[in-house]
Design an enzyme around this catalytic site. Structure first.
Site, PDB file in Angstrom:
ATOM      1  N   SER A  13       0.815  -1.219   0.000  1.00 44.31           N
ATOM      2  CA  SER A  13       0.000   0.000   0.000  1.00 44.31           C
ATOM      3  C   SER A  13       0.852   1.274   0.000  1.00 44.31           C
ATOM      4  CB  SER A  13      -0.913   0.013   1.220  1.00 44.31           C
ATOM      5  OG  SER A  13      -1.472   1.301   1.347  1.00 44.31           O
ATOM      6  N   THR A  61      -9.359  -0.806   3.841  1.00 46.85           N
ATOM      7  CA  THR A  61      -9.321  -1.197   2.430  1.00 46.85           C
ATOM      8  C   THR A  61      -9.791  -2.647   2.278  1.00 46.85           C
ATOM      9  OG1 THR A  61      -7.988  -1.194   0.420  1.00 46.85           O
ATOM     10  CG2 THR A  61      -6.836  -1.851   2.420  1.00 46.85           C
ATOM     11  N   LYS A  65     -14.169  -3.054   3.498  1.00 46.62           N
ATOM     12  CA  LYS A  65     -14.887  -1.782   3.329  1.00 46.62           C
ATOM     13  C   LYS A  65     -16.383  -1.884   3.645  1.00 46.62           C
ATOM     14  CE  LYS A  65     -12.139   0.927   0.089  1.00 46.62           C
ATOM     15  NZ  LYS A  65     -12.090   1.557  -1.232  1.00 46.62           N
ATOM     16  N   GLU A  77     -23.186  10.729   5.666  1.00 44.44           N
ATOM     17  CA  GLU A  77     -24.258  10.548   4.674  1.00 44.44           C
ATOM     18  C   GLU A  77     -23.769   9.648   3.524  1.00 44.44           C
ATOM     19  OE1 GLU A  77     -25.059  14.090   2.438  1.00 44.44           O
ATOM     20  OE2 GLU A  77     -26.439  13.023   1.109  1.00 44.44           O
ATOM     21  N   GLY A 127     -19.351  -2.541  -7.970  1.00 48.75           N
ATOM     22  CA  GLY A 127     -18.810  -2.818  -6.634  1.00 48.75           C
ATOM     23  C   GLY A 127     -18.719  -1.536  -5.810  1.00 48.75           C
ATOM     24  N   ASN A 149     -22.762  -3.971 -15.792  1.00 46.77           N
ATOM     25  CA  ASN A 149     -22.130  -4.980 -14.939  1.00 46.77           C
ATOM     26  C   ASN A 149     -22.792  -6.340 -15.214  1.00 46.77           C
ATOM     27  OD1 ASN A 149     -20.213  -5.509 -12.735  1.00 46.77           O
ATOM     28  ND2 ASN A 149     -22.018  -6.118 -11.584  1.00 46.77           N
TER      29      ASN A 149
END
Ligand code: NAP
Length: 464
Positions: A13, A61, A65, A77, A127, A149
């Site tokens: 990362s 990550t 998530k 929100e 996703g 998709n």
């Protein structure tokens, strides 16, 4: 204070690098680490985080998530609408989930001067990232958003939910581009991992996409946006560039979601534009150095900090650190001082030339060259032929100061004034070849990390 990135795997990362840079620029010490947390460990990790006052929060990550949401107390929100969180802020024992990917996407569109209001858009994928993208397009009042998709029913689910949240935008799930043929498209986004480095896919969908995309009617200034940032030029970007679209990749989103995370965890940034631009260059440089294997050489006068900075660069890029002086000591079985004393400088230079040749065969390396190595024309040619040469420069006075108490053979026993004269004399001999370097970076009185960032940013602007 502390913060972290949690996920699995996280070893490659770029987030720790990004946060270390911000912390340095803002002069706000923050200990930011990447922590591998398996799905089975997630709940207990968050229970500990809730009580740990040292932590401001954590970024989240893949693969947590969405699953992380069940353990949190409140949501922004965006996070609530999207159903995914990439930042957890710890506030007096309560955990609040945010989605700063939304900020990253919004900022990229603003930087591209792309106005969403009233536009027709296509999103590939349904996703987490596609949901954040669709949220931004709904919020900014796109006209139609087509979700392509075809592999699963996630597109239908997304459309159902977002048509309720954003009544001014029409979300439609499509399985063929024919389904949006009658509209002129202004934005097409790839939010699938197809095209990502190390993602192998023989997907029929991919083939269909490249065959069918030519059927789409694009508006004159249409934008193609790939959320992938590694590599920079994905097949998606290349194809749509060929069709005449403007293009943008995912690096800006990566940087801006991190900057937004920092501002939630800590405080507003003093000069967000400068940090954004610096980080784009630094990350482009890191990705270039990870992608390409030719050596990076550091040259400059002794005492300038080549070894320390080379080690820092190796750490940041995952490359191997090599010091030509170490190679000489290894091959001769003697210290540099011993060689100078017993065999003379000429003999040392012979071994050094062999060491430069040997080091140049090692791929993915950061090579610290001895200060006098490039006086030899053959060494200079070897280096320029095989990789990129960086000259770390400093003024004569600071070099003399640094070398006043050195035990290096060429300066042994000299007082400050004599050291200054010697530095001057040697610099005159060597500077001509130092100046042949591809890049010059002035070494000021800053941390090695900051100089290493400058080197990488320069590589990013030149090659990234
Ligand atoms: P995700 O939740 O796993 O979603 C991936 C989507 O791509 C799903 O809709 C999936 O379809 C589709 N897909 C996956 N493999 C496919 C294949 N071989 N053929 C066709 N469709 C395929 O992943 P995500 O979190 O949304 O991330 C998507 C991409 O966005 C990542 O790869 C990453 O590169 C990028 N991203 C970038 C940033 C940034 O900061 N720049 C941030 C987040 C994500 P199904 O529904 O059929 O499974």
């Amino acid at each position: 204070m502390k913060a972290a990135l949690i996920g699995s795997p996280v070893s490659l990362s770029l987030s720790p690098m990004i946060f270390n840079y911000i912390s340095c620029e803002e002069n706000c010490p923050l200990d930011y680490s990447a922590q591998d947390v398996e799905p089975s460990e997630l709940t207990s990790y968050l229970n500990q985080l809730r009580l740990n006052k040292e932590y401001l929060g954590v970024n989240v990550t893949i693969p947590h998530k969405e699953s992380v949401m069940q353990d949190l107390d409140q949501f922004s929100e965006e996070a609530a609408a999207i159903g995914a969180v990439n930042l957890i802020y710890r506030n007096a024992g309560s955990l609040m989930g945010f989605n700063t990917d939304v900020t990253g996407i919004k900022k990229t569109l603003i930087n591209q001067e792309f106005v969403v209001d009233g536009k027709n858009c296509i999103i590939l994928g349904a996703g987490g990232a596609a949901k954040a993208m669709a949220f931004v397009l709904g919020k900014l009042k796109a006209n139609n958003v087509y979700i392509y998709n075809p592999r699963s029913n996630r597109g239908e689910e997304l459309v159902k939910k977002y048509n309720i949240i954003f009544p001014e935008t029409k979300f439609v799930s499509i399985h063929h581009f024919d389904d949006c043929k009658s509209k002129s498209i202004s934005l097409i986004v790839n939010s699938t991992p197809i095209g990502m480095k190390n993602f192998s896919s023989n997907s029929q969908i991919e083939n269909d996409f490249f065959n069918e995309v030519e059927k789409i009617t694009f508006e004159k200034n249409a934008l193609a946006y790939d959320l992938i940032y590694n590599p920079k030029n994905t097949a998606f970007i290349k194809k749509l560039k060929q069709l005449g679209l403007q293009t943008v990749g995912g690096l800006g989103m990566l940087v801006d979601q991190a900057l937004a995370s920092w501002e939630i965890l800590y405080k507003p940034l003093k000069d967000i534009k400068k940090i954004h631009n610096d980080l784009i260059n630094i990350l482009s440089g890191i990705l270039y150095l990870r992608e390409n294997s030719e050596p990076l050489y550091l040259t400059g006068f002794m005492g300038v900090g080549k070894t320390t900075i080379a080690k820092e660069l190796a750490l940041m890029t995952g490359r191997t650190f090599i010091d030509t002086d170490h190679l000489v000591e290894k091959s001769t079985g003697m210290t540099i001082s011993q060689i100078f004393k017993d065999q003379g400088e000429l003999k040392f230079r012979e071994s050094e030339t062999a060491a430069v040749l040997q080091a140049s065969t090692i791929k993915n390396s950061i090579i610290s060259l001895g200060g006098g190595a490039l006086v030899n024309q053959n060494n200079l040619e070897t280096v320029l032929k095989n990789g990129t040469l960086i000259y770390l420069s400093a003024d004569e006075n600071s070099l003399a100061k640094r070398l006043s108490k050195t035990t290096r053979p060429l300066f042994l026993g000299l007082n400050h004034e004599e050291t200054k004269v010697k530095v001057n004399e040697l610099l005159q001999q060597r500077k001509k070849n130092y100046m042949k370097a591809n890049i010059e970076i002035q070494v000021l009185n800053v941390l090695p990390f900051e100089t290493a960032c400058k080197v990488i940013a320069k590589i990013g602007t030149l090659k990234g």
